[in-house]
Design a protein around this motif. Sequence first.
Motif, PDB file in Angstrom:
ATOM      1  N   THR A   1       2.383  10.065   0.696  1.00  0.00           N
ATOM      2  CA  THR A   1       2.284  10.948  -0.720  1.00  0.00           C
ATOM      3  C   THR A   1       2.649  12.433  -0.842  1.00  0.00           C
ATOM      4  O   THR A   1       2.099  13.104  -0.712  1.00  0.00           O
ATOM      5  CB  THR A   1       0.931  10.814  -1.511  1.00  0.00           C
ATOM      6  OG1 THR A   1       1.049   9.216  -1.430  1.00  0.00           O
ATOM      7  CG2 THR A   1       0.248  11.339  -2.896  1.00  0.00           C
TER       8      THR A   1
ATOM      9  N   ARG B   1       5.773   3.205  -1.064  1.00  0.00           N
ATOM     10  CA  ARG B   1       4.687   2.206  -1.169  1.00  0.00           C
ATOM     11  C   ARG B   1       5.387   1.580  -0.089  1.00  0.00           C
ATOM     12  O   ARG B   1       6.985   1.430  -0.088  1.00  0.00           O
ATOM     13  CB  ARG B   1       4.579   1.519  -2.495  1.00  0.00           C
ATOM     14  CG  ARG B   1       3.379   2.397  -3.399  1.00  0.00           C
ATOM     15  CD  ARG B   1       3.592   1.156  -5.076  1.00  0.00           C
ATOM     16  NE  ARG B   1       1.799   1.864  -5.071  1.00  0.00           N
ATOM     17  CZ  ARG B   1       0.942   1.236  -5.135  1.00  0.00           C
ATOM     18  NH1 ARG B   1       0.297   1.489  -4.015  1.00  0.00           N
ATOM     19  NH2 ARG B   1       0.238   2.138  -5.593  1.00  0.00           N
TER      20      ARG B   1
ATOM     21  N   ALA C   1      -3.183  10.656  10.837  1.00  0.00           N
ATOM     22  CA  ALA C   1      -3.270  10.884   9.204  1.00  0.00           C
ATOM     23  C   ALA C   1      -3.457  12.006   8.632  1.00  0.00           C
ATOM     24  O   ALA C   1      -2.929  12.205   7.384  1.00  0.00           O
ATOM     25  CB  ALA C   1      -4.196   9.536   8.937  1.00  0.00           C
TER      26      ALA C   1
ATOM     27  N   LEU D   1       2.118   4.875   1.283  1.00  0.00           N
ATOM     28  CA  LEU D   1       2.114   5.121   2.938  1.00  0.00           C
ATOM     29  C   LEU D   1       2.811   6.689   3.030  1.00  0.00           C
ATOM     30  O   LEU D   1       2.176   7.128   3.574  1.00  0.00           O
ATOM     31  CB  LEU D   1       4.021   4.229   3.756  1.00  0.00           C
ATOM     32  CG  LEU D   1       3.598   2.631   3.786  1.00  0.00           C
ATOM     33  CD1 LEU D   1       5.292   2.923   4.275  1.00  0.00           C
ATOM     34  CD2 LEU D   1       2.654   2.580   4.206  1.00  0.00           C
TER      35      LEU D   1
ATOM     36  N   GLU E   1       0.757  -1.060   0.554  1.00  0.00           N
ATOM     37  CA  GLU E   1       0.070  -0.167   0.219  1.00  0.00           C
ATOM     38  C   GLU E   1       0.698   1.379   0.018  1.00  0.00           C
ATOM     39  O   GLU E   1       1.881   1.357   0.395  1.00  0.00           O
ATOM     40  CB  GLU E   1      -1.182  -0.170   1.391  1.00  0.00           C
ATOM     41  CG  GLU E   1       0.032   0.700   2.810  1.00  0.00           C
ATOM     42  CD  GLU E   1       0.591  -1.224   3.358  1.00  0.00           C
ATOM     43  OE1 GLU E   1       0.644  -0.868   4.496  1.00  0.00           O
ATOM     44  OE2 GLU E   1       0.564  -2.261   2.380  1.00  0.00           O
TER      45      GLU E   1
ATOM     46  N   ASP F   1      -0.516   7.808   4.413  1.00  0.00           N
ATOM     47  CA  ASP F   1      -1.532   7.368   5.418  1.00  0.00           C
ATOM     48  C   ASP F   1      -1.091   6.590   5.672  1.00  0.00           C
ATOM     49  O   ASP F   1      -0.845   6.782   7.281  1.00  0.00           O
ATOM     50  CB  ASP F   1      -1.194   5.977   4.200  1.00  0.00           C
ATOM     51  CG  ASP F   1      -2.746   5.082   3.969  1.00  0.00           C
ATOM     52  OD1 ASP F   1      -3.862   5.498   3.017  1.00  0.00           O
ATOM     53  OD2 ASP F   1      -2.377   3.878   4.987  1.00  0.00           O
ATOM     54  N   ALA F   2      -2.766   6.221   7.048  1.00  0.00           N
ATOM     55  CA  ALA F   2      -2.661   5.565   7.880  1.00  0.00           C
ATOM     56  C   ALA F   2      -1.820   4.336   7.932  1.00  0.00           C
ATOM     57  O   ALA F   2      -1.182   4.320   9.856  1.00  0.00           O
ATOM     58  CB  ALA F   2      -4.560   5.436   8.328  1.00  0.00           C
TER      59      ALA F   2
END
Length: 504
Positions: free
Chosen positions: A260, A278, A322, A258, A256, A314-315
């Motif tokens: 951005t 990622r 977040a 992480l 996923e 990301d969470a």
Amino acid sequence: MGEVRLRGFGWRHAGRRAWAVRGVDLRVRHGERVLLLGPSGAGKSTLLAALAGLLPEDSGEREGSIEIDGRPPAQTRERVGIVFQDPQSQLVMARSGDDVAFGLENQGVPAGEIWPRVDEALHRVGFPYHRHRPTAALSGGEQQRLALAGVLALRPDLLLLDEPTANLDPAGADLVRAAISRAVDDDTTLILVEHRVADALPLVDRVVVLDAGGGVRVDGPPDAVFTDHGDALAADGVWVPGRQVPARRAGNPPGEVLLTADRLGQPPRLAATDLAVRAGAALAVLGPNGAGKSTLALLLGGLLKPGTGRLVADAGLAGADARTPPHRWRAPALARRIGSVFQNPEHQFVTGTVFDELALGPRRTGASEAAVRRRVDELLQRLRLDRLAGANPYTLSGGEARRLSVATALATAPRLLVCDEPTFGQDRRTWRELVDLFAELRDAGHALVAVTHDAEFVAALADRTLTLARPPDTGVAPPVAPTAPSVTAPSPEPPPPATPAGYR
């Protein structure tokens, strides 16, 4: 002028049990060009510092003798030029031209000769700006060129170079090697420490290899040294031309997202940049000196407030934070989530021993002393620092300091590791061990972002590359580039160079 003689020379830093270098018997004749090699920690940088007269008696213990043209180095400093591993440590003025002129003024060069010699030296090393460029606005590689220009302008009899191309892009490294070749004539003695061995060979006529246990292990013409001793030297960690480190690249599919970056920038150092980091993937950040790679690393590490755009975690990385950008996270939370390795290792050392440096992060996150010791002992063993646990971080070799900086970033087991030149200063053996460690972290689901000029490291580890373009120069500071850099997957079989872009 410029003849060097060492008889049983050794040096031990104050407070250290082990000698940094010991038992060196060596004669370098006037006009010789010597490539000084050896595994990480063999004492190459210490030996250069001794020749430059930069090891005061009250900072350690010396044995044996060292002479330049029959005199102690302290009496020949004006005829010796040295470029350190960390170029920032020898820049003293606010403007680039003034920094090159500083040494000339101290040597009493006539005023009418100073600025022509400054401009000539800047041109020879491919310095990309006018002499009024602020030194604080330079990237690490640009600082390296400027430091070399300051030394070449002095026209020394003995030229000592400690990894002069370590942080340079390929084009910049070619320019610097060409400048060295032009600067070293029959009247100049050269002693060069360099891990890009194949590229350095045209500059030298002799190779001297220091033994990690003390003394000179091999001494002779390059062809003879590498033909007769190449296998044994490679096994002991010396970079030998033609002997590649096997690539290790295959990993699991990326996980996923992480982190951005959306038009993330820091004018005038970094143009607006888009990227995604990622889990379980390694992203290599490439590009020429001055493109903003180190600035991007600081932004991704939550150590610098963005000038433009935004950075969203990301969470899976940020947890309860977040909705908060990384630069606003509390220090313990940031240390648990993102580990950063700076371009200059010394910039992140804050304690008096290697052990305490590694223990600092886990202690700040609330780990028990038993857990701290287990983690520290594990990292000391893994990165070959166990014999240095009680040493002051500032007395380590360049390669040892780099491994310590990587270890400090790993000490809190962060989900994301951001490294600026992670293979800086490594010999063949420790380079491979670092690559293996990073690969294990990636395969275990951690994310890795690495700023690097080491093409072999990219071939061995990177799942994706991001290439930054250098913004155009306006004469004072580069503006923000109009387009974002591109992100690409590496080619299936990138051709490796002769040696990695290492250091010490």
